[in-house]
Scaffold this motif. Structure first.
Motif, mmCIF file in Angstrom:
data_model
loop_
_atom_site.group_PDB
_atom_site.id
_atom_site.type_symbol
_atom_site.label_atom_id
_atom_site.label_comp_id
_atom_site.label_asym_id
_atom_site.label_seq_id
_atom_site.Cartn_x
_atom_site.Cartn_y
_atom_site.Cartn_z
ATOM 1 N N UNK A 18 0.799 -1.217 0.000
ATOM 2 C CA UNK A 18 0.000 0.000 0.000
ATOM 3 C C UNK A 18 0.835 1.272 0.000
ATOM 4 N N UNK A 19 2.103 1.169 0.401
ATOM 5 C CA UNK A 19 3.041 2.279 0.281
ATOM 6 C C UNK A 19 4.053 1.886 -0.784
ATOM 7 N N UNK A 20 4.053 2.615 -1.884
ATOM 8 C CA UNK A 20 4.994 2.324 -2.966
ATOM 9 C C UNK A 20 6.165 3.292 -2.831
ATOM 10 N N UNK A 21 7.336 2.729 -2.566
ATOM 11 C CA UNK A 21 8.553 3.528 -2.448
ATOM 12 C C UNK A 21 9.206 3.636 -3.813
ATOM 13 N N UNK A 22 9.752 4.814 -4.123
ATOM 14 C CA UNK A 22 10.487 4.979 -5.376
ATOM 15 C C UNK A 22 11.765 5.752 -5.098
ATOM 16 N N UNK A 23 12.781 5.487 -5.919
ATOM 17 C CA UNK A 23 14.076 6.154 -5.751
ATOM 18 C C UNK A 23 14.816 6.149 -7.075
ATOM 19 N N UNK A 24 15.701 7.087 -7.229
ATOM 20 C CA UNK A 24 16.521 7.175 -8.429
ATOM 21 C C UNK A 24 17.174 8.533 -8.512
ATOM 22 N N UNK A 25 17.399 8.975 -9.717
ATOM 23 C CA UNK A 25 17.998 10.278 -9.978
ATOM 24 C C UNK A 25 17.068 11.042 -10.904
ATOM 25 N N UNK A 26 16.883 12.329 -10.624
ATOM 26 C CA UNK A 26 15.958 13.109 -11.428
ATOM 27 C C UNK A 26 16.283 14.588 -11.343
ATOM 28 N N UNK A 60 11.038 8.834 -2.589
ATOM 29 C CA UNK A 60 9.733 9.244 -2.107
ATOM 30 C C UNK A 60 8.821 8.041 -1.987
ATOM 31 N N UNK A 61 7.593 8.334 -1.667
ATOM 32 C CA UNK A 61 6.594 7.284 -1.496
ATOM 33 C C UNK A 61 5.244 7.833 -1.906
ATOM 34 N N UNK A 62 4.399 6.940 -2.343
ATOM 35 C CA UNK A 62 3.009 7.296 -2.601
ATOM 36 C C UNK A 62 2.152 6.243 -1.909
ATOM 37 N N UNK A 63 1.176 6.724 -1.159
ATOM 38 C CA UNK A 63 0.276 5.848 -0.414
ATOM 39 C C UNK A 63 -0.934 5.517 -1.274
ATOM 40 N N UNK A 64 -1.294 4.247 -1.284
ATOM 41 C CA UNK A 64 -2.497 3.813 -1.972
ATOM 42 C C UNK A 64 -3.587 3.704 -0.898
ATOM 43 N N UNK A 65 -4.552 4.615 -0.883
ATOM 44 C CA UNK A 65 -5.575 4.593 0.167
ATOM 45 C C UNK A 65 -6.377 3.292 0.151
ATOM 46 N N UNK A 66 -6.793 2.866 1.332
ATOM 47 C CA UNK A 66 -7.583 1.636 1.450
ATOM 48 C C UNK A 66 -8.886 1.747 0.661
ATOM 49 N N UNK A 67 -9.354 2.963 0.427
ATOM 50 C CA UNK A 67 -10.601 3.158 -0.305
ATOM 51 C C UNK A 67 -10.433 3.045 -1.815
#
Length: 162
Positions: A18-26, A60-67
């Motif tokens: 439900x929490x997707x972590x991402x990382x890299x260079x930008x 960073x991270x993006x949360x996927x809400x339970x809804x």
């Protein structure tokens, strides 16, 4: 030309929660990247700050809400430098959504296939049931058929009890 988006995590077909972590260079226009998770029916959006003067590490991270009612277990994570130009560079990474594959998903563990194994037998040993669907779906990027697995192959076993 140096790419302005080099995403190193997640990798294509990683199993995510439900929490997707991402990382890299930008590098992003005005120091911002937009983040979208979609599967064609539903969408979750966000943004993250990055450097605007040259390539910098970003996480960073993006949360996927339970809804969120995602209908499919294959999602697409898109990071885009489109804050100043809707046609700016973007990277899209397909990921597999664990909570859609196994209710209560908390993570996964590796399993090395032994001679004589079947997905049903592995499911029975792991879950106490011969329902192999979560194992097959978590490995859809390497399994073409639930009837074809090979000794030595490493499978991801989704877990709700980790």
């Amino acid at each position: 030309m140096t790419p302005t988006l080099d995403i190193q995590q997640p990798q294509p077909f990683d199993l995510v929660g439900e929490t997707i972590l991402f990382a890299g260079n930008a590098a992003g226009f005005e120091g911002t990247l937009s983040v979208t998770v979609s599967e064609g029916h539903d969408e979750v959006t966000g943004s993250t700050s990055v450097g605007s003067l040259g390539l910098r590490q970003v996480q960073g991270a993006i949360e996927i809400p339970a809804t969120t009612m995602f209908q499919l277990n294959r999602l697409f994570l898109t990071l885009a430098d489109d804050t100043g130009n809707e046609n700016g560079p973007s990277v899209t990474i397909p990921v597999l959504f664990g909570p859609r594959i196994l209710p209560g998903y908390r993570g996964w563990q590796p399993y090395t296939v032994a001679a004589g194994d079947t997905l049903s037998a592995i499911a029975q040993a792991q879950y106490g049931s011969n329902d192999f669907a979560p194992i097959f779906e978590a490995n859809q990027h390497i399994l073409a058929s639930p009837d074809v697995i090979f000794p030595g192959q490493t499978l991801r076993i989704p877990r709700a009890d980790i």
